[in-house]
Design a protein around this motif. Structure first.
Motif, PDB file in Angstrom:
ATOM      1  N   ALA B 245       0.847  -1.188   0.000  1.00 12.72           N
ATOM      2  CA  ALA B 245       0.000   0.000   0.000  1.00 12.72           C
ATOM      3  C   ALA B 245       0.880   1.234   0.000  1.00 12.72           C
ATOM      4  CB  ALA B 245      -0.907   0.001   1.219  1.00 12.72           C
ATOM      5  N   PHE B 246       0.599   2.133  -0.959  1.00  8.40           N
ATOM      6  CA  PHE B 246       1.289   3.420  -1.019  1.00  8.40           C
ATOM      7  C   PHE B 246       0.465   4.398  -0.189  1.00  8.40           C
ATOM      8  CE2 PHE B 246       1.390   7.609  -3.128  1.00  8.40           C
ATOM      9  CZ  PHE B 246       2.747   7.889  -3.056  1.00  8.40           C
ATOM     10  N   SER B 247       1.039   4.855   0.918  1.00 10.19           N
ATOM     11  CA  SER B 247       0.287   5.731   1.810  1.00 10.19           C
ATOM     12  C   SER B 247       1.251   6.690   2.494  1.00 10.19           C
ATOM     13  CB  SER B 247      -0.456   4.886   2.851  1.00 10.19           C
ATOM     14  OG  SER B 247      -0.937   5.698   3.883  1.00 10.19           O
ATOM     15  N   PRO B 248       1.459   7.856   1.897  1.00 11.57           N
ATOM     16  CA  PRO B 248       2.433   8.798   2.462  1.00 11.57           C
ATOM     17  C   PRO B 248       1.998   9.385   3.807  1.00 11.57           C
ATOM     18  CG  PRO B 248       1.941   9.316   0.166  1.00 11.57           C
ATOM     19  CD  PRO B 248       0.918   8.348   0.620  1.00 11.57           C
ATOM     20  N   ALA B 249       0.728   9.342   4.130  1.00 10.52           N
ATOM     21  CA  ALA B 249       0.276   9.913   5.405  1.00 10.52           C
ATOM     22  C   ALA B 249       0.225   8.815   6.461  1.00 10.52           C
ATOM     23  CB  ALA B 249      -1.095  10.561   5.243  1.00 10.52           C
ATOM     24  N   GLY B 250       1.037   8.972   7.498  1.00 12.26           N
ATOM     25  CA  GLY B 250       1.175   7.940   8.515  1.00 12.26           C
ATOM     26  C   GLY B 250      -0.131   7.544   9.172  1.00 12.26           C
ATOM     27  N   GLN B 251      -1.026   8.529   9.405  1.00 15.90           N
ATOM     28  CA  GLN B 251      -2.243   8.158  10.136  1.00 15.90           C
ATOM     29  C   GLN B 251      -3.122   7.233   9.308  1.00 15.90           C
ATOM     30  OE1 GLN B 251      -1.799  11.735   9.356  1.00 15.90           O
ATOM     31  NE2 GLN B 251      -3.747  12.662   9.834  1.00 15.90           N
ATOM     32  N   MET B 252      -3.073   7.376   7.974  1.00 14.20           N
ATOM     33  CA  MET B 252      -3.861   6.463   7.142  1.00 14.20           C
ATOM     34  C   MET B 252      -3.172   5.106   7.057  1.00 14.20           C
ATOM     35  SD  MET B 252      -5.796   8.619   4.242  1.00 14.20           S
ATOM     36  CE  MET B 252      -4.473   9.403   3.354  1.00 14.20           C
ATOM     37  N   SER B 253      -1.830   5.105   7.047  1.00  9.85           N
ATOM     38  CA  SER B 253      -1.110   3.824   7.008  1.00  9.85           C
ATOM     39  C   SER B 253      -1.499   2.965   8.196  1.00  9.85           C
ATOM     40  CB  SER B 253       0.397   4.067   7.045  1.00  9.85           C
ATOM     41  OG  SER B 253       0.761   5.065   6.131  1.00  9.85           O
ATOM     42  N   MET B 254      -1.733   3.614   9.351  1.00 13.89           N
ATOM     43  CA  MET B 254      -2.088   2.850  10.549  1.00 13.89           C
ATOM     44  C   MET B 254      -3.411   2.124  10.371  1.00 13.89           C
ATOM     45  SD  MET B 254      -1.011   5.681  13.315  1.00 13.89           S
ATOM     46  CE  MET B 254      -1.485   4.699  14.709  1.00 13.89           C
ATOM     47  N   GLY B 255      -4.363   2.801   9.725  1.00 17.11           N
ATOM     48  CA  GLY B 255      -5.653   2.166   9.460  1.00 17.11           C
ATOM     49  C   GLY B 255      -5.490   0.964   8.536  1.00 17.11           C
ATOM     50  N   ILE B 256      -4.630   1.128   7.524  1.00 18.30           N
ATOM     51  CA  ILE B 256      -4.384   0.032   6.583  1.00 18.30           C
ATOM     52  C   ILE B 256      -3.769  -1.157   7.319  1.00 18.30           C
ATOM     53  CG2 ILE B 256      -3.116  -0.641   4.507  1.00 18.30           C
ATOM     54  CD1 ILE B 256      -3.086   2.330   3.722  1.00 18.30           C
ATOM     55  N   TYR B 257      -2.770  -0.844   8.144  1.00 16.09           N
ATOM     56  CA  TYR B 257      -2.067  -1.875   8.905  1.00 16.09           C
ATOM     57  C   TYR B 257      -3.056  -2.703   9.723  1.00 16.09           C
ATOM     58  CZ  TYR B 257       1.072  -3.781  12.511  1.00 16.09           C
ATOM     59  OH  TYR B 257       1.754  -4.604  13.365  1.00 16.09           O
ATOM     60  N   GLU B 258      -3.947  -2.010  10.416  1.00  8.70           N
ATOM     61  CA  GLU B 258      -4.905  -2.719  11.270  1.00  8.70           C
ATOM     62  C   GLU B 258      -5.856  -3.586  10.462  1.00  8.70           C
ATOM     63  OE1 GLU B 258      -6.803   0.105  13.749  1.00  8.70           O
ATOM     64  OE2 GLU B 258      -5.111   0.217  15.131  1.00  8.70           O
ATOM     65  N   ALA B 259      -6.267  -3.077   9.304  1.00 10.19           N
ATOM     66  CA  ALA B 259      -7.186  -3.853   8.466  1.00 10.19           C
ATOM     67  C   ALA B 259      -6.525  -5.162   8.039  1.00 10.19           C
ATOM     68  CB  ALA B 259      -7.596  -3.038   7.245  1.00 10.19           C
ATOM     69  N   PHE B 260      -5.259  -5.081   7.632  1.00 12.46           N
ATOM     70  CA  PHE B 260      -4.542  -6.286   7.207  1.00 12.46           C
ATOM     71  C   PHE B 260      -4.334  -7.221   8.390  1.00 12.46           C
ATOM     72  CE2 PHE B 260      -3.021  -6.228   2.797  1.00 12.46           C
ATOM     73  CZ  PHE B 260      -3.525  -5.010   2.391  1.00 12.46           C
ATOM     74  N   ASP B 261      -3.996  -6.605   9.522  1.00  6.83           N
ATOM     75  CA  ASP B 261      -3.762  -7.395  10.721  1.00  6.83           C
ATOM     76  C   ASP B 261      -5.017  -8.196  11.078  1.00  6.83           C
ATOM     77  OD1 ASP B 261      -2.622  -8.420  12.936  1.00  6.83           O
ATOM     78  OD2 ASP B 261      -2.707  -6.595  14.147  1.00  6.83           O
ATOM     79  N   GLU B 262      -6.157  -7.497  11.103  1.00  2.40           N
ATOM     80  CA  GLU B 262      -7.386  -8.167  11.515  1.00  2.40           C
ATOM     81  C   GLU B 262      -7.858  -9.192  10.496  1.00  2.40           C
ATOM     82  OE1 GLU B 262     -10.174  -5.118  12.604  1.00  2.40           O
ATOM     83  OE2 GLU B 262      -8.739  -4.296  14.044  1.00  2.40           O
ATOM     84  N   ALA B 263      -7.477  -8.991   9.228  1.00  3.17           N
ATOM     85  CA  ALA B 263      -7.865  -9.966   8.209  1.00  3.17           C
ATOM     86  C   ALA B 263      -6.894 -11.146   8.196  1.00  3.17           C
ATOM     87  CB  ALA B 263      -7.910  -9.305   6.845  1.00  3.17           C
ATOM     88  N   GLY B 264      -5.900 -11.087   9.075  1.00  3.98           N
ATOM     89  CA  GLY B 264      -4.904 -12.155   9.110  1.00  3.98           C
ATOM     90  C   GLY B 264      -4.006 -12.157   7.889  1.00  3.98           C
ATOM     91  N   ARG B 265      -3.890 -11.011   7.218  1.00  6.66           N
ATOM     92  CA  ARG B 265      -3.077 -10.957   6.008  1.00  6.66           C
ATOM     93  C   ARG B 265      -1.910  -9.987   6.146  1.00  6.66           C
ATOM     94  NH1 ARG B 265      -7.410 -10.544   1.111  1.00  6.66           N
ATOM     95  NH2 ARG B 265      -5.538 -10.065  -0.072  1.00  6.66           N
ATOM     96  N   LEU B 266      -1.527  -9.742   7.401  1.00  2.00           N
ATOM     97  CA  LEU B 266      -0.450  -8.785   7.647  1.00  2.00           C
ATOM     98  C   LEU B 266       0.831  -9.228   6.954  1.00  2.00           C
ATOM     99  CD1 LEU B 266       0.004  -6.152   9.080  1.00  2.00           C
ATOM    100  CD2 LEU B 266       0.633  -7.389  11.136  1.00  2.00           C
ATOM    101  N   GLY B 267       1.004 -10.544   6.858  1.00  2.00           N
ATOM    102  CA  GLY B 267       2.220 -11.081   6.275  1.00  2.00           C
ATOM    103  C   GLY B 267       2.466 -10.628   4.845  1.00  2.00           C
TER     104      GLY B 267
END
Lengths: 326, 356, 317
Positions: B245-267
């Motif tokens: 994910a290309f996300s220059p704004a850190g606060q949005m990157s955090m939301g992306i991170y959590e979504a992947f984490d919760e979907a079990g696809r963080l890897g």
């Protein structure tokens, strides 16, 4: 007393077809979604969708009562923001402040609801404009209180617990939403408050003459609305963490749309917590569907609008077929 | 009714055709050459003789959107820097709440209250020009601290972060960390904002050099963690394979991170570098990867210095350019202030100037 | 019952918001030399024109007991379309202006027609339309586009013999609104519908055509307001109309027109718009911090709503 209220209540019950309308729409939409992407039938995805809907869903439960009483609550978006921000501020990253934070958030919501309720019930003013004014005040207070950056830190464990899935399947937030909905259903059909709300909404003058405490019920409805918005703020905080000072911006309109989809009307006396829940799910599935179908941002906005219009139109159509009021 | 509908459809068609026909005659934000040209302009000397003023100085700050942490911190650094200059008697701050019409009114009011310089973070660069013209006619110094360089007689100077370079640093490091391969999506700010326009253009430009990378979707997360999370959740549903994910704004990157984490696809997730947002810095410290590109928070202070130079008649250039730097994960993790909130930026502001 | 002179008459007839306006102006005059300048007055009038036109349009809908939430995004759409068209057809400004106003009126008409045919509450239909219109804007553009014709720029910012051109436009719109709402049979019918739709129907009024016309006017005014915004900004900014619908509703209500309809005061609305304009101006001039300004505005909405609640005799429906 309770049997008397029951018999009073029964004639104003909604025609069953109208009550079922939103569930029919929901089923049809889910079927359509399933045809588009088989993911919609996967448990994991469905629970995730419900989890996404938790903040709006919990908030919408409370607003349902206000709409039963011919009112509207536009301050819930601001209350959600205030609740999320205040909770994180009180928690301050310390585990021992966990319950204090949750309490503070709920208290914020209930207090603003109380203010709304008193002003609307005793001031006899339009709830639209009063709650709009309240939302501006609350938004401003949050900005003043935080200086424009959300400074709170969530207690360790809070988000982890609420974001986990029980048995790896059922998200805790989904359970929270279901508990909120069940509590709403309980309030609606098993308490004097809920039954009075239907009666007053259907005909305030008759209810007053019948000796129902119109003002008290109104105030309670706004407290309930504020309280649920406070809980919605907690759900939002759990879902996304501290994210700015206005995370609930515009949420009041999603909530309003969901409640209306669920069968409430501005004429009052109609709608139900169950219907509202279905309405929330219709809204979220529709938006997800537009997104999953790969529609651009602009098309998603148009779809959202058309769905609100179409679902509401379907309601009034079914309502008129089943012999409801014109 | 039917003829109305026909008319409406006809109007809509004409409207769409016209869109295609409109040719951008102003600066093309989607071309690298524009930014090279900007850097040349920035170095040109600025004639300050018209603006020189004796005595006390009054400065106005028209913020586009003060409830955003970055702009809020910028506003605080403007106040701090102003406090270091005894000749500055007051700083007046207004907030347009992302409404360009309100911003025009705000600036008119600042002019009425007699400020000597107006620093502004424009809601929209074009929409603010008419009111800046009024300021210019009154001889008031106008300094842009927004995302995009503004070259117009009504804009005296810019305190500028080169958005192309910034986004390019983010995009290049992102491509490198993916080894130039994979399916990626872009998480952009508010649809219609110039930041969103630039970031997407840069990403597309950089991706041209990596034919094995594919941009599968562009989303508008409004600088909002919650919204970014929800959009990412939907994308996870839509695409069985997402590599980054290309996300220059850190606060949005955090939301992306959590979504992947919760979907079990963080890897499978590789995030682009974020900025100096504290929540993001915490995440970088935790994960030990992805890094940051500094967002140029110094523009606030630089803009005040520039205003003082211009108003006291010191020689200066058309613009001050604040550089941005890529920080490798180890270095970026040092931005992390664990005891501060997520919604925070690492700065050297003294305590009394931090947001209260 | 006997008239007791002009003073008593003024006291009775003057919408209450004017007392607040007068108080605000006195505060301004007393505290700031900058407030007292003619150019500041002209600024306030320029700044208020968009809201004035939009609120007057909204008044037609609210007087009939309805509401139009779509006008904010309609303003945005017209701003964008107008600037695109001015850019594409530089020589045909007049045609573009007429076209844009017609387009806005058409959207209003569609609102009214859909409410009639689908029997939907106006709030929910126009809320859906808000989203649809916003989508249309972003189909057209995702950024500021086009430019504005000199005539429109002049309308928003120019002066005719020292008087803001926008003030003249507002005066014309207000005069028309006053005539139709408060002096014509149509206005009388509309207010009757706002008072009680049921009684109005029983009295033989055509509620469908009243609804259609009220929304047509609301759209028309949004079109004019959209052009004014274009003139202020000089460009078609896609988010230009965000939230304007709520501002307009607030202005109408502050002006003494209750949301359930049945009562309307054009003079009150103008007073309310001016009150909000002076308030914004004063808060900025008096250096009230930005966030405090928001709270003050919210409190004023609440206080004014409470102060203007239905009188002693009228029983709430």
């Amino acid at each position: 007393m309770s049997t008397m209220t029951d018999s009073l209540w029964r004639p104003t019950r909604l025609p069953s077809l109208e009550e079922a309308a939103v569930w029919i729409v929901l089923a049809a939409l889910l079927l359509l979604a399933g045809l588009t992407s088989d993911a919609f039938f996967k448990l994991n995805y469905l629970t995730n969708l419900v989890r996404q809907a938790a903040p709006v869903g919990i908030t919408a439960v409370g607003v349902t009562f206000v709409m039963l009483l011919r009112g509207v609550d536009l301050s819930v978006g601001a209350i959600v923001s205030m609740s999320a921000v205040a909770c994180a501020l009180v928690m301050d990253g310390k585990p021992e402040n966990l319950w204090l934070g949750i309490l503070a958030a709920s208290a914020c919501g209930a207090l603003i609801g109380l203010a709304n309720g008193i002003l609307i019930a005793h001031g006899k003013v339009s709830s639209f404009i009063m709650t709009l004014g309240m939302s501006i005040v609350v938004y401003g207070l949050v900005q003043m209180g935080t200086g424009g950056t959300a400074r709170g830190i969530v207690s360790p464990g809070f988000r982890e617990t609420l974001n986990s899935r029980i048995g790896g399947v059922l998200p805790v937030l989904v359970i929270c939403l279901l508990v909120a909905v069940s509590f709403g259903v309980f309030l609606q059909s098993r308490t004097r408050f809920g039954r009075s709300a239907y009666l007053i909404g259907a005909n305030p003058e008759a209810a007053r003459l019948a000796g129902l405490p119109v003002n008290r019920v109104t105030v309670i409805a706004y407290i309930v609305s504020g309280l649920f918005a406070g809980l919605g703020g907690l759900a939002l905080l759990a879902r996304t963490g501290v994210s700015g000072t206005n995370p609930g911006a515009g949420m009041e309109f999603d909530v309003l749309a969901a409640v209306v989809l669920g069968g409430a009307t501005f004429a009052g006396g109609r709608g139900s917590v169950g219907g509202t829940f279905a309405g929330v799910m219709v809204l979220f599935i529709a938006l997800n569907l537009a997104n999953v179908a790969g529609m651009p941002f602009a098309a998603q906005l148009i779809i959202k609008g058309l769905i609100i219009i179409a679902a509401s139109a379907a309601h009034s159509w079914i309502g008129s077929r089943s012999g409801g009021r014109s | 009714m039917r003829q109305y509908l026909k008319l409406f459809v006809a109007t809509a068609i004409v409207g769409t055709c016209v869109t295609g026909a409109v040719v951008a005659q102003e600066m093309d934000l989607t071309k690298k050459e524009t930014y090279d040209q900007i850097m040349t302009w920035a170095k040109e000397p600025l004639d300050t003789s018209n603006y020189k003023k004796e005595g006390d100085l009054r400065i106005g700050l028209s913020a586009g959107y003060l409830s955003n942490a970055w702009i809020n911190f910028t506003a605080q650094s403007v106040k701090y820097e102003a406090s270091l200059h005894p000749e500055i008697k007051e700083v007046k701050v207004t907030d347009a709440a992302f409404n360009p019409t309100k911003q025009a009114a705000d600036i008119e009011d600042l002019l009425t209250s007699g400020v000597d310089a107006i620093l502004f973070w424009p809601v929209d660069e074009k929409a603010i020009l008419p009111v800046l013209q009024k300021a210019h006619e009154k001889g008031v110094v106008t300094i842009n601290i927004g995302y995009n360089f503004m070259r117009d007689p009504a804009v005296t100077s810019n305190a500028y972060v080169n958005q192309w370079t910034y986004s390019e640093q983010v995009a290049t490091e992102f491509a490198k960390s993916l080894n130039g391969k994979g399916k990626v999506f872009a998480m952009l700010p508010i649809a219609g904002s110039s930041a969103a326009v630039v970031q997407l253009a840069v990403l597309q430009e950089v991706l041209k050099g990596y034919p094995e990378m594919e941009l599968i979707s562009s989303e508008y997360g409004d600088w909002d963690r919650a919204k970014a999370k929800q959009l990412a959740e939907n994308l996870l549903q839509r695409f069985p394979e997402i590599d980054g994910a290309f996300s220059p704004a850190g606060q949005m990157s955090m939301g992306i991170y959590e979504a992947f984490d919760e979907a079990g696809r963080l890897g499978e997730l590789t995030l682009s570098p974020g900025d100096d947002y504290n929540g993001w810095a915490k995440l970088v410290a935790k994960e030990g990867k992805w890094g940051s590109v500094t967002s140029g928070l110094e523009v606030g202070r630089e803009a005040v210095k520039q205003a003082v130079s211009i108003l006291t008649g010191k020689p200066t250039t058309t613009a001050v350019v604040v550089p941005t730097r890529y920080l490798a994960p180890a270095e970026a993790a040092k931005l992390n202030e664990a005891d501060r909130p997520d919604d925070w930026f690492k700065t050297d502001l003294p305590t009394e100037f931090l947001p209260q | 019952m006997r008239p007791r002179g002009t003073a008593a008459l003024v006291y009775q007839e003057l919408p209450r918001i004017y007392w607040a306006l007068i108080a605000l102006i006195l505060i301004g005059v007393a505290t700031g030399p900058q407030f007292r300048t003619l150019s500041n007055l002209a600024n306030i009038l320029d700044q208020s024109a968009v809201l004035a036109v939009l609120a007057l349009g909204q008044a037609f809908v609210i007087a009939g007991g309805m509401i139009d939430l779509s006008v904010g995004q309609l303003v945005g759409l017209i701003t964008v379309v107008a600037c695109m068209m001015f850019d594409a057809f530089p020589g045909m400004s007049l045609l573009v202006i007429v076209g844009c106003i017609a387009l806005a009126a058409l959207v209003g008409l569609i609102n009214g027609e859909l409410i009639n045919r689908l029997r939907m509450p106006p709030l929910i239909l126009t809320f859906g339309m808000l989203s649809v219109l916003q989508g249309c804007i972003f189909v057209l553009t995702d950024r500021s586009v086009g430019q504005v014709a000199p005539a429109i720029a002049f309308l928003s910012n120019g002066r005719v013999l020292g008087v803001p051109a926008s003030l003249l436009l507002v005066a014309i719109v207000a005069a028309a609104a006053y005539y139709v709402l408060q002096r014509s049979v149509f206005g009388w019918h509309l207010l009757a519908m706002g008072n009680s739709a049921d009684s109005a129907r029983k009295a033989g009024l055509n509620l469908f055509s009243l609804t259609r016309f009220a929304f047509l006017v609301s759209g028309l005014c949004a079109g004019i307001a959209g052009l004014l915004v274009a003139g202020r900004l000089g460009t078609g900014f896609p988010n230009a109309g965000n939230g304007l619908e709520l501002d307009a509703i607030v202005a109408v209500v502050l002006g003494g027109t209750p949301l359930k309809g049945g009562r309307v005061s054009v003079a009150g609305i103008l007073g309310a718009v001016l009150f909000l304009g002076v308030l914004n101006n004063l808060l900025n001039l008096m250096q009230v911090p930005a966030f405090t300004q928001i709270v003050v505005k919210g409190l004023i909405v609440i206080t004014a709503t409470l102060a203007d609640r239905p009188g002693r005799v009228v029983r709430p429906a």
